[in-house]
Motif scaffolding. Structure first.
Motif, PDB file in Angstrom:
ATOM      1  N   THR A 145       0.371  -1.233  -0.288  1.00 54.02           N
ATOM      2  CA  THR A 145      -0.005  -0.276  -0.262  1.00 54.02           C
ATOM      3  C   THR A 145       1.191   1.258   0.012  1.00 54.02           C
ATOM      4  N   ASN A 146       1.906   1.145   0.721  1.00 50.47           N
ATOM      5  CA  ASN A 146       3.200   2.191   1.047  1.00 50.47           C
ATOM      6  C   ASN A 146       3.840   2.999  -0.233  1.00 50.47           C
ATOM      7  N   CYS A 147       3.563   1.380  -1.261  1.00 51.99           N
ATOM      8  CA  CYS A 147       4.633   1.448  -2.531  1.00 51.99           C
ATOM      9  C   CYS A 147       4.117   2.018  -3.574  1.00 51.99           C
ATOM     10  N   ALA A 148       4.473   4.107  -3.835  1.00 51.17           N
ATOM     11  CA  ALA A 148       3.801   4.070  -4.305  1.00 51.17           C
ATOM     12  C   ALA A 148       3.635   3.967  -6.085  1.00 51.17           C
ATOM     13  N   ALA A 149       3.281   4.195  -6.384  1.00 52.71           N
ATOM     14  CA  ALA A 149       3.702   3.967  -8.519  1.00 52.71           C
ATOM     15  C   ALA A 149       4.716   4.115  -8.841  1.00 52.71           C
ATOM     16  N   GLY A 150       5.255   3.342  -9.400  1.00 54.24           N
ATOM     17  CA  GLY A 150       6.446   3.333  -9.699  1.00 54.24           C
ATOM     18  C   GLY A 150       7.205   2.681  -9.139  1.00 54.24           C
ATOM     19  N   CYS A 151       6.950   2.799  -7.718  1.00 49.35           N
ATOM     20  CA  CYS A 151       7.798   1.983  -6.587  1.00 49.35           C
ATOM     21  C   CYS A 151       8.489   0.777  -7.588  1.00 49.35           C
ATOM     22  N   ARG A 152       9.701   0.618  -6.650  1.00 48.89           N
ATOM     23  CA  ARG A 152      10.986  -0.215  -7.974  1.00 48.89           C
ATOM     24  C   ARG A 152      10.811  -1.901  -7.305  1.00 48.89           C
ATOM     25  N   ASP A 153       9.810  -1.974  -6.151  1.00 46.08           N
ATOM     26  CA  ASP A 153       8.981  -2.865  -4.500  1.00 46.08           C
ATOM     27  C   ASP A 153       7.435  -3.566  -5.485  1.00 46.08           C
ATOM     28  N   LYS A 154       7.158  -2.820  -5.824  1.00 48.36           N
ATOM     29  CA  LYS A 154       6.306  -3.489  -6.747  1.00 48.36           C
ATOM     30  C   LYS A 154       5.831  -4.695  -6.846  1.00 48.36           C
ATOM     31  N   LYS A 155       6.305  -4.988  -7.575  1.00 52.77           N
ATOM     32  CA  LYS A 155       6.216  -6.557  -8.315  1.00 52.77           C
ATOM     33  C   LYS A 155       6.769  -7.809  -7.408  1.00 52.77           C
ATOM     34  N   GLN A 156       7.649  -7.256  -6.349  1.00 53.56           N
ATOM     35  CA  GLN A 156       8.279  -8.166  -5.767  1.00 53.56           C
ATOM     36  C   GLN A 156       7.520  -8.252  -4.234  1.00 53.56           C
ATOM     37  N   LEU A 157       6.623  -7.324  -4.308  1.00 53.87           N
ATOM     38  CA  LEU A 157       5.488  -7.280  -2.899  1.00 53.87           C
ATOM     39  C   LEU A 157       4.535  -8.174  -3.354  1.00 53.87           C
ATOM     40  N   LYS A 158       3.756  -7.578  -4.499  1.00 55.67           N
ATOM     41  CA  LYS A 158       2.477  -8.436  -5.139  1.00 55.67           C
ATOM     42  C   LYS A 158       3.378 -10.315  -5.206  1.00 55.67           C
ATOM     43  N   ASP A 159       4.261 -10.738  -5.863  1.00 56.93           N
ATOM     44  CA  ASP A 159       4.594 -12.544  -5.347  1.00 56.93           C
ATOM     45  C   ASP A 159       5.080 -12.474  -4.567  1.00 56.93           C
TER      46      ASP A 159
END
Length: 310
Positions: A145-159
């Motif tokens: 939630t705290n990972c804004a748009a363009g956050c490099r960890d977005k995919k890693q967090l989703k996985d």
């Protein structure tokens, strides 16, 4: 270290350990004494066992990896990287009860370590502790939630969230070995990472330097030079507690590390601990005497602090 695909990369390079010598570790930390941060070898070098553990893990020799990483965490219990890899080695051996302890400590000592939160959630799910697994799942969702748009960890967090959710569904029915999602790479440029970090510190680009130094820490293990510069960069960002923990870690490995003694003394001055800074100066004077750049610089800091207070 993170790859673009979000996987954690453990770069193992004995070249980096060899390269972090007095001649190599130059730059003075961007505003200390200007001298080399490391002039004294540690009595026990946990980075050597860290490398042995990484090599064994890459080869699928998880029992040997456990032995090496246990020695590292025995000397450096607050080292999140070694705790994580010890837990990961136990996971690969299907020993989830033993994996829980080091993985819990990895999360404790680095609460932003996505891989450790993911794997701790998986461990709890496999041990039938659904409530605790859900705690890690919730923590990962907060990070997402705290990972804004363009956050490099977005995919890693989703996985990571998907993997913990799948483990919760499977529960104790799937107790087979789990090799955590780590990409172990042999890197030829690991030593360059450290050099780049020092250059960034000298340019006062501390956030970028910390990212590089964190990569170097994953690559080489707990090396006092890397820990000292992590302390310095965090100190410059006013992250004083983090800085202190890195300096303490460096001095645990190498009690006579002149760079760590100087910079930790400066930190103590910044926090109003004049007596502590003077104790560090006395230690430096006993180590290197007249003409010691680190002692000269810390002495100047103490003098300036006294002048400002008067």
């Amino acid at each position: 270290m993170k790859m673009p695909n979000g996987k954690l990369v453990l770069i193992t390079s004995t070249a980096l350990i060899a390269a972090l010598s007095p001649a190599f570790a130059m730059g003075g930390g961007g505003g200390g004494g200007g001298g080399t941060p490391s002039q004294s070898a540690p009595a026990y070098d946990p980075a050597v066992d860290y490398q042995k553990g990484a090599t064994a893990f890459r080869a699928g020799q998880y029992a040997d990896a456990v032995k090496s990483f246990k020695r590292v965490v025995g000397a450096m219990p607050r080292n999140a990287q070694a705790q994580y890899l010890l837990g990961a080695s136990y996971m690969a051996l299907s020993d989830f009860k033993k994996a829980k302890g080091p993985m819990t400590l990895a999360v404790k000592h680095d609460d932003k370590l996505i891989d450790a939160k993911r794997d701790l959630g998986i461990i709890h799910a496999k041990l039938g502790a659904a409530a605790k697994a859900n705690e890690q799942l919730a923590a990962l969702k907060v990070l997402e939630t705290n990972c804004a748009a363009g956050c490099r960890d977005k995919k890693q967090l989703k996985d990571a969230i998907a993997q913990v959710e799948a483990a919760l569904v499977a529960g104790k029915t799937a107790l087979g070995p789990v090799r955590p999602d780590i990409y172990l790479a042999q890197a030829v440029s690991a030593d360059a990472t450290y050099v780049e970090a020092v250059a960034l510190i000298n340019e006062k680009r501390y956030d970028e330097a910390i990212t590089k130094l964190d990569n170097a820490l994953w690559a080489a293990g707990p090396h006092p030079d890397i820990l000292t510069y992590l302390g310095f960069a965090n100190r410059k960002l006013k992250n004083f507690e983090a800085a202190e923990s890195y300096y303490q870690a460096a001095l645990t490995i190498a009690p006579q590390h002149r760079g760590a003694l100087e910079y930790y003394g400066e930190l103590k001055l910044e926090r109003g601990n004049v007596a502590g800074a003077k104790a560090h100066l006395a230690k430096l004077e006993s180590l290197c005497g007249y003409g010691c750049l680190e002692a000269d610089e810390l002495r100047r800091w103490i003098k300036d602090a006294a002048t400002s207070a008067s």
